[in-house]
Write a protein that holds these residues in place. Sequence first.
Motif, PDB file in Angstrom:
ATOM      1  N   PRO A  15      84.497 -21.081   4.480  1.00 57.63           N
ATOM      2  CA  PRO A  15      83.753 -21.652   5.614  1.00 57.63           C
ATOM      3  C   PRO A  15      82.311 -21.144   5.658  1.00 57.63           C
ATOM      4  CG  PRO A  15      85.941 -20.986   6.303  1.00 57.63           C
ATOM      5  CD  PRO A  15      85.762 -20.489   4.893  1.00 57.63           C
ATOM      6  N   ALA A  16      81.384 -22.034   5.953  1.00 58.40           N
ATOM      7  CA  ALA A  16      79.952 -21.713   5.924  1.00 58.40           C
ATOM      8  C   ALA A  16      79.562 -20.654   6.954  1.00 58.40           C
ATOM      9  CB  ALA A  16      79.140 -22.986   6.148  1.00 58.40           C
ATOM     10  N   HIS A  17      80.331 -20.533   8.028  1.00 59.95           N
ATOM     11  CA  HIS A  17      79.960 -19.566   9.066  1.00 59.95           C
ATOM     12  C   HIS A  17      80.334 -18.131   8.671  1.00 59.95           C
ATOM     13  CE1 HIS A  17      84.156 -20.569  10.051  1.00 59.95           C
ATOM     14  NE2 HIS A  17      84.232 -19.355  10.570  1.00 59.95           N
ATOM     15  N   TYR A  18      81.050 -17.948   7.562  1.00 62.43           N
ATOM     16  CA  TYR A  18      81.396 -16.600   7.106  1.00 62.43           C
ATOM     17  C   TYR A  18      80.138 -15.866   6.629  1.00 62.43           C
ATOM     18  CZ  TYR A  18      86.490 -17.388   6.900  1.00 62.43           C
ATOM     19  OH  TYR A  18      87.799 -17.626   7.198  1.00 62.43           O
ATOM     20  N   HIS A  19      80.095 -14.570   6.868  1.00 57.41           N
ATOM     21  CA  HIS A  19      79.032 -13.713   6.339  1.00 57.41           C
ATOM     22  C   HIS A  19      79.099 -13.778   4.809  1.00 57.41           C
ATOM     23  CE1 HIS A  19      77.136  -9.926   5.115  1.00 57.41           C
ATOM     24  NE2 HIS A  19      76.452 -10.031   6.252  1.00 57.41           N
ATOM     25  N   PRO A  20      77.964 -13.675   4.090  1.00 54.95           N
ATOM     26  CA  PRO A  20      77.993 -13.760   2.622  1.00 54.95           C
ATOM     27  C   PRO A  20      78.976 -12.778   1.958  1.00 54.95           C
ATOM     28  CG  PRO A  20      75.740 -13.907   3.380  1.00 54.95           C
ATOM     29  CD  PRO A  20      76.584 -13.606   4.590  1.00 54.95           C
ATOM     30  N   THR A  21      79.095 -11.566   2.489  1.00 52.94           N
ATOM     31  CA  THR A  21      80.061 -10.609   1.918  1.00 52.94           C
ATOM     32  C   THR A  21      81.478 -11.109   2.126  1.00 52.94           C
ATOM     33  OG1 THR A  21      78.560  -8.766   2.316  1.00 52.94           O
ATOM     34  CG2 THR A  21      80.873  -8.217   1.978  1.00 52.94           C
ATOM     35  N   THR A  22      81.761 -11.634   3.300  1.00 53.46           N
ATOM     36  CA  THR A  22      83.090 -12.174   3.598  1.00 53.46           C
ATOM     37  C   THR A  22      83.375 -13.381   2.715  1.00 53.46           C
ATOM     38  OG1 THR A  22      82.894 -11.372   5.852  1.00 53.46           O
ATOM     39  CG2 THR A  22      84.593 -13.029   5.443  1.00 53.46           C
ATOM     40  N   GLN A  23      82.367 -14.212   2.461  1.00 52.72           N
ATOM     41  CA  GLN A  23      82.540 -15.356   1.564  1.00 52.72           C
ATOM     42  C   GLN A  23      82.904 -14.887   0.158  1.00 52.72           C
ATOM     43  OE1 GLN A  23      79.141 -17.947   1.595  1.00 52.72           O
ATOM     44  NE2 GLN A  23      79.427 -18.526   3.732  1.00 52.72           N
ATOM     45  N   ALA A  24      82.235 -13.847  -0.327  1.00 55.24           N
ATOM     46  CA  ALA A  24      82.517 -13.319  -1.666  1.00 55.24           C
ATOM     47  C   ALA A  24      83.936 -12.759  -1.734  1.00 55.24           C
ATOM     48  CB  ALA A  24      81.498 -12.253  -2.042  1.00 55.24           C
ATOM     49  N   ILE A  25      84.339 -12.035  -0.702  1.00 56.78           N
ATOM     50  CA  ILE A  25      85.691 -11.476  -0.651  1.00 56.78           C
ATOM     51  C   ILE A  25      86.721 -12.594  -0.632  1.00 56.78           C
ATOM     52  CG2 ILE A  25      87.293 -10.272   0.916  1.00 56.78           C
ATOM     53  CD1 ILE A  25      84.886  -8.374   1.523  1.00 56.78           C
ATOM     54  N   TRP A  26      86.492 -13.598   0.176  1.00 58.43           N
ATOM     55  CA  TRP A  26      87.391 -14.751   0.267  1.00 58.43           C
ATOM     56  C   TRP A  26      87.532 -15.415  -1.096  1.00 58.43           C
ATOM     57  CZ3 TRP A  26      87.124 -20.028  -0.489  1.00 58.43           C
ATOM     58  CH2 TRP A  26      88.094 -20.813   0.145  1.00 58.43           C
ATOM     59  N   LEU A  27      86.405 -15.614  -1.791  1.00 57.00           N
ATOM     60  CA  LEU A  27      86.421 -16.276  -3.090  1.00 57.00           C
ATOM     61  C   LEU A  27      87.163 -15.430  -4.131  1.00 57.00           C
ATOM     62  CD1 LEU A  27      85.547 -18.667  -4.805  1.00 57.00           C
ATOM     63  CD2 LEU A  27      83.396 -17.467  -5.250  1.00 57.00           C
ATOM     64  N   MET A  28      86.920 -14.112  -4.157  1.00 57.94           N
ATOM     65  CA  MET A  28      87.599 -13.243  -5.128  1.00 57.94           C
ATOM     66  C   MET A  28      89.114 -13.247  -4.900  1.00 57.94           C
ATOM     67  SD  MET A  28      85.065 -10.014  -5.728  1.00 57.94           S
ATOM     68  CE  MET A  28      84.405  -9.858  -4.069  1.00 57.94           C
ATOM     69  N   ALA A  29      89.533 -13.172  -3.647  1.00 60.19           N
ATOM     70  CA  ALA A  29      90.969 -13.192  -3.347  1.00 60.19           C
ATOM     71  C   ALA A  29      91.572 -14.536  -3.742  1.00 60.19           C
ATOM     72  CB  ALA A  29      91.203 -12.904  -1.862  1.00 60.19           C
ATOM     73  N   ARG A  30      90.846 -15.608  -3.501  1.00 61.82           N
ATOM     74  CA  ARG A  30      91.327 -16.950  -3.845  1.00 61.82           C
ATOM     75  C   ARG A  30      91.488 -17.116  -5.356  1.00 61.82           C
ATOM     76  NH1 ARG A  30      92.944 -21.351  -2.143  1.00 61.82           N
ATOM     77  NH2 ARG A  30      92.306 -23.392  -2.869  1.00 61.82           N
ATOM     78  N   VAL A  31      90.499 -16.644  -6.110  1.00 61.62           N
ATOM     79  CA  VAL A  31      90.579 -16.737  -7.569  1.00 61.62           C
ATOM     80  C   VAL A  31      91.782 -15.942  -8.081  1.00 61.62           C
ATOM     81  CG1 VAL A  31      89.435 -16.053  -9.728  1.00 61.62           C
ATOM     82  CG2 VAL A  31      88.142 -17.250  -7.959  1.00 61.62           C
ATOM     83  N   LEU A  32      91.985 -14.739  -7.552  1.00 57.20           N
ATOM     84  CA  LEU A  32      93.131 -13.932  -7.967  1.00 57.20           C
ATOM     85  C   LEU A  32      94.443 -14.640  -7.637  1.00 57.20           C
ATOM     86  CD1 LEU A  32      94.209 -11.278  -9.157  1.00 57.20           C
ATOM     87  CD2 LEU A  32      94.133 -10.329  -6.840  1.00 57.20           C
ATOM     88  N   LYS A  33      94.533 -15.183  -6.443  1.00 56.30           N
ATOM     89  CA  LYS A  33      95.752 -15.893  -6.024  1.00 56.30           C
ATOM     90  C   LYS A  33      96.036 -17.075  -6.949  1.00 56.30           C
ATOM     91  CE  LYS A  33      97.780 -18.144  -2.000  1.00 56.30           C
ATOM     92  NZ  LYS A  33      97.613 -18.435  -0.569  1.00 56.30           N
ATOM     93  N   LEU A  34      95.017 -17.847  -7.263  1.00 54.12           N
ATOM     94  CA  LEU A  34      95.205 -19.011  -8.129  1.00 54.12           C
ATOM     95  C   LEU A  34      95.508 -18.594  -9.566  1.00 54.12           C
ATOM     96  CD1 LEU A  34      92.410 -21.305  -6.688  1.00 54.12           C
ATOM     97  CD2 LEU A  34      94.880 -21.631  -6.487  1.00 54.12           C
ATOM     98  N   LYS A  35      94.859 -17.536 -10.022  1.00 52.47           N
ATOM     99  CA  LYS A  35      95.087 -17.049 -11.388  1.00 52.47           C
ATOM    100  C   LYS A  35      96.530 -16.583 -11.561  1.00 52.47           C
ATOM    101  CE  LYS A  35      93.856 -15.681 -15.505  1.00 52.47           C
ATOM    102  NZ  LYS A  35      93.799 -16.649 -16.556  1.00 52.47           N
TER     103      LYS A  35
END
Length: 109
Positions: A15-35
Motif C-alpha cells: 500500500p502506498a501509504h506505508y512508510h518506505p521502510t515498511t514497504q521494503a519489509i513487506w516486499l521482502m517478506a512477500r518474496v520469501l513467502k512466494l519463494k
Amino acid sequence: RHSNRDADRICRRPPAHYHPTTQAIWLMARVLKLKLGGARSLLILDDVHWMDSSSWKLLGVVMKEVKPLVVLLTLRPLPDELQSPEYKEVAKSAERVVKVLRLERRPSP
C-alpha cells in the motif's frame, strides 16, 4: 520457471501509504513467502542480538506471514535498555507460539 502471472503476484506493490521502510519489509517478506511456496521451512539466524530494529520488524512480519515456518534464533541476553520495541514484539509473539529455551553460561570450575 516463473510465468507472467507469478511475476504479477511478486511485483504487486505494498500500500502506498506505508512508510518506505515498511514497504521494503513487506516486499521482502512477500518474496520469501512466494519463494518458499508453502513448503515446510526452517529459518536459522545466529547472533541476532546484533540485529537493528528494522531487521527485528522484518523477522516479526516473516513469522506472522510465512507458513509453515520454524524459526531458530541464537542470541545473548539483551539488557532492557537495548531491547527495541520490535525485539520485544518478536519475543512476545514467540513465547505465545513456542517454548523459548534460554541457556545460561555457567562459570568454568
